[in-house]
Motif scaffolding. Structure first.
Motif, short mmCIF file in Angstrom:
data_model
loop_
_atom_site.label_atom_id
_atom_site.label_comp_id
_atom_site.label_asym_id
_atom_site.label_seq_id
_atom_site.Cartn_x
_atom_site.Cartn_y
_atom_site.Cartn_z
N LYS A 35 23.81 8.51 -0.02
CA LYS A 35 23.21 9.93 -0.13
C LYS A 35 22.70 9.78 -1.67
CE LYS A 35 25.78 13.23 2.87
NZ LYS A 35 26.74 14.13 2.76
N LEU A 36 23.38 9.10 -2.46
CA LEU A 36 22.95 8.94 -4.05
C LEU A 36 21.70 7.79 -3.97
CD1 LEU A 36 22.87 9.11 -6.83
CD2 LEU A 36 24.54 7.14 -6.81
N TYR A 37 21.67 6.85 -3.00
CA TYR A 37 20.88 5.82 -2.97
C TYR A 37 19.60 6.51 -2.44
CZ TYR A 37 24.64 2.91 -4.11
OH TYR A 37 25.85 2.34 -4.68
N VAL A 38 19.48 6.91 -1.23
CA VAL A 38 18.32 7.49 -0.57
C VAL A 38 17.65 8.42 -1.42
CG1 VAL A 38 19.09 6.88 1.79
CG2 VAL A 38 19.37 9.16 0.80
N SER A 39 18.49 9.28 -2.19
CA SER A 39 17.82 10.45 -3.25
C SER A 39 17.16 9.93 -4.43
CB SER A 39 19.16 11.40 -3.72
OG SER A 39 19.70 10.73 -4.76
N LEU A 40 17.14 8.57 -5.01
CA LEU A 40 16.68 7.69 -5.81
C LEU A 40 15.57 7.17 -5.33
CD1 LEU A 40 19.82 6.77 -7.87
CD2 LEU A 40 18.34 8.70 -8.27
N LYS B 6 7.72 -0.62 -13.01
CA LYS B 6 6.50 -1.17 -13.74
C LYS B 6 6.49 -0.37 -15.02
CE LYS B 6 3.85 -0.18 -9.55
NZ LYS B 6 5.00 0.18 -8.19
N ASP B 7 7.22 0.77 -15.49
CA ASP B 7 7.17 1.40 -16.65
C ASP B 7 8.58 1.74 -17.10
OD1 ASP B 7 7.28 3.89 -15.48
OD2 ASP B 7 5.16 4.00 -15.33
N GLN B 8 8.59 2.25 -18.38
CA GLN B 8 9.90 2.92 -18.78
C GLN B 8 10.10 4.07 -18.27
OE1 GLN B 8 11.59 1.44 -21.69
NE2 GLN B 8 13.20 2.62 -20.79
N ALA B 9 9.46 4.93 -17.71
CA ALA B 9 9.66 6.21 -16.81
C ALA B 9 10.29 5.80 -15.58
CB ALA B 9 8.56 7.09 -16.71
N GLU B 10 9.77 4.77 -14.92
CA GLU B 10 10.63 4.44 -13.46
C GLU B 10 11.98 3.88 -13.86
OE1 GLU B 10 9.01 2.15 -9.55
OE2 GLU B 10 8.53 1.53 -11.40
N LEU B 11 12.12 2.89 -15.16
CA LEU B 11 13.10 2.36 -15.45
C LEU B 11 14.46 3.64 -15.72
CD1 LEU B 11 13.93 -0.69 -17.70
CD2 LEU B 11 15.27 1.41 -18.16
N ASP B 12 14.13 4.49 -16.37
CA ASP B 12 14.91 5.52 -16.76
C ASP B 12 15.43 6.40 -15.55
OD1 ASP B 12 14.57 4.84 -19.39
OD2 ASP B 12 13.08 6.43 -19.95
N HIS B 13 14.33 6.52 -14.65
CA HIS B 13 14.58 7.30 -13.36
C HIS B 13 15.84 6.59 -12.66
CE1 HIS B 13 14.34 8.91 -9.22
NE2 HIS B 13 14.01 7.85 -9.02
N TYR B 14 15.71 5.53 -12.44
CA TYR B 14 16.72 4.71 -11.79
C TYR B 14 18.07 4.38 -12.74
CZ TYR B 14 13.49 3.53 -8.14
OH TYR B 14 12.37 3.86 -7.00
N TRP B 15 17.94 4.43 -13.92
CA TRP B 15 19.01 3.95 -14.80
C TRP B 15 19.77 5.24 -14.70
CZ3 TRP B 15 20.79 -0.22 -17.21
CH2 TRP B 15 21.55 -0.23 -18.20
N ASP B 16 19.29 6.48 -15.31
CA ASP B 16 19.83 7.67 -15.18
C ASP B 16 20.75 7.98 -13.79
OD1 ASP B 16 18.91 7.77 -18.08
OD2 ASP B 16 17.46 9.25 -17.41
N GLY B 17 19.72 7.86 -12.89
CA GLY B 17 20.27 8.33 -11.35
C GLY B 17 21.57 7.40 -11.14
N LEU B 18 21.46 6.01 -11.57
CA LEU B 18 22.58 5.20 -10.80
C LEU B 18 23.53 5.36 -12.02
CD1 LEU B 18 20.51 2.29 -9.80
CD2 LEU B 18 21.79 3.62 -8.49
N ILE B 19 23.59 5.74 -13.12
CA ILE B 19 24.77 5.96 -14.14
C ILE B 19 25.45 6.97 -14.18
CG2 ILE B 19 23.33 6.69 -16.43
CD1 ILE B 19 25.58 3.44 -16.25
N ALA B 20 24.75 8.23 -13.38
CA ALA B 20 25.17 9.31 -13.57
C ALA B 20 26.64 9.54 -12.88
CB ALA B 20 24.31 10.45 -12.72
N GLY B 21 27.45 10.31 -13.19
CA GLY B 21 28.84 10.50 -12.46
C GLY B 21 29.72 9.45 -12.68
#
Length: 156
Positions: free
Chosen positions: A19-24, A82-97
């Motif tokens: 569920k986490l992975y498909v949300s990201l 591709k860019d910092q925004a995309e990096l931050d999206h995955y980083w923040d989503g995967l590091i959460a919790g």
């Protein structure tokens, strides 16, 4: 070549991880859930056994097999951004919790799965003798990668 599907072993968290992975990831979905049948030893009858899911069209299986085999950094998934925004999206989503940051763009999500979130340009920088040393020196002390700093290092 036959189809190769990574199977991730979890104790009991396969569905939550899927569920986490498909949300990201874009174009992602859970495609099938199977449950432990009655009559097997243990207390898992009716609980999730496997979860099949797609991350941007790539098929994965999550298996709730028990605590015997925890994840390690020996296997990781690379996400090229591709860019910092995309990096931050995955980083923040995967590091959460309760995920854990590591070094050089590596992290562990809250399920213990290791990920590398890196710029698409990294392979080109690292195979170019003119940029590899500067880029390596720039990212070695980083946890989350800073693409502006890496691009500046690559430029010299």
């Amino acid at each position: 070549m036959p189809n190769i599907t990574p199977c991730l072993w979890f104790d009991r968290e396969a569905e939550d991880a899927a569920k986490l992975y498909v949300s990201l990831f874009p174009n992602s979905k859970i495609t099938k859930v199977s449950r432990y049948p009655e009559g097997l030893p243990g207390d898992r009858a009716g609980q999730v056994l496997t979860v099949e899911f797609e991350l941007d069209g790539k098929t994965f299986t999550g298996l709730n097999g028990g605590p015997q085999f925890p994840h390690s950094e020996a296997i990781s998934f690379q996400i090229y951004v591709k860019d910092q925004a995309e990096l931050d999206h995955y980083w923040d989503g995967l590091i959460a919790g309760r995920g854990e940051e590591s070094r050089c763009g590596w992290l562990k999500d809250r399920f213990g799965v290791s990920w590398q979130v890196v710029p698409e340009k990294l392979a080109a920088w690292m195979t170019n003798p003119q940029t590899a040393g500067r880029v390596s020196a720039a990212f070695m002390p980083m946890k989350r990668l800073d693409l502006a700093v890496l691009e500046k290092a690559a430029a010299g």
